[in-house]
Design an enzyme around this catalytic site. Sequence first.
Site, short mmCIF file in Angstrom:
data_model
loop_
_atom_site.label_atom_id
_atom_site.label_comp_id
_atom_site.label_asym_id
_atom_site.label_seq_id
_atom_site.Cartn_x
_atom_site.Cartn_y
_atom_site.Cartn_z
NE ARG A 198 -66.88 -85.01 -45.02
CZ ARG A 198 -65.79 -84.42 -44.57
NH1 ARG A 198 -65.06 -83.68 -45.38
NH2 ARG A 198 -65.41 -84.54 -43.32
NE ARG A 214 -63.44 -89.61 -41.26
CZ ARG A 214 -62.69 -88.55 -41.51
NH1 ARG A 214 -62.17 -88.38 -42.70
NH2 ARG A 214 -62.45 -87.65 -40.59
CE LYS A 227 -55.37 -78.92 -41.27
NZ LYS A 227 -56.77 -78.83 -40.78
NE ARG A 281 -52.09 -83.09 -33.47
CZ ARG A 281 -53.11 -83.15 -34.29
NH1 ARG A 281 -53.96 -82.15 -34.34
NH2 ARG A 281 -53.31 -84.20 -35.06
NE ARG A 284 -62.16 -83.54 -35.93
CZ ARG A 284 -62.88 -84.04 -36.95
NH1 ARG A 284 -63.83 -84.92 -36.73
NH2 ARG A 284 -62.65 -83.66 -38.18
#
Length: 198
Positions: free
Chosen positions: A127, A139, A13, A88, A150
């Site tokens: 990644r 991260r 996104k 959300r 998530r």
Amino acid sequence: MRLIFLGPPGAGKGTQAKLLTEKHAIPQLSTGDMLRAAVAAETEIGKRAKAVMDAGQLVSDEIVNEIVSQRIDSADCARGFILDGYPRTVPQAVALGKILDEKGLRLNAVIELIVDEAALVRRIENRVKETIEAGGKVRSDDNPEAVRKRLVEYREKTAPLSDYYASRGELKTVDGMAPVETVTREIDRILSEAAAVA
């Protein structure tokens, strides 16, 4: 052009929103950025949000909706905006509909990037591997376990938005597993059709 992007974390996104903001000169609005800006500007609603966050609590829908409403009134949103990470939940979507109605605005599109969740986890693993190999810093939330968590949270809270917007005839879906350029072309096609109808 006013649109909402739906899709789980890592669906692409952010990448597509960035391309659209550059192409159409409209801002990408994320709730986190809007909250931080309201707090920094010490607006009335920003002060209320800060008090809640300082108490270690989640900011209520009422506060988030008000911050979104005020942000949409900003000059840089006159040509439109991309909502990323808001709404959300279905109650937030209903509130957004009322906010837009009151302002005489409407959404041009709600676009959901459909992805294979197992492939998403592999994408994150790759990644992380590439970042480490390049000597970069990973991260803290960029790991397969965090992504799985998530994804579960997304399915429970945010996925019902797909049904909500589909029932209103506003949802368009795009294969988020396709190459970036293909996804971009498909989004452009959807937006062109929406513009033709408007």
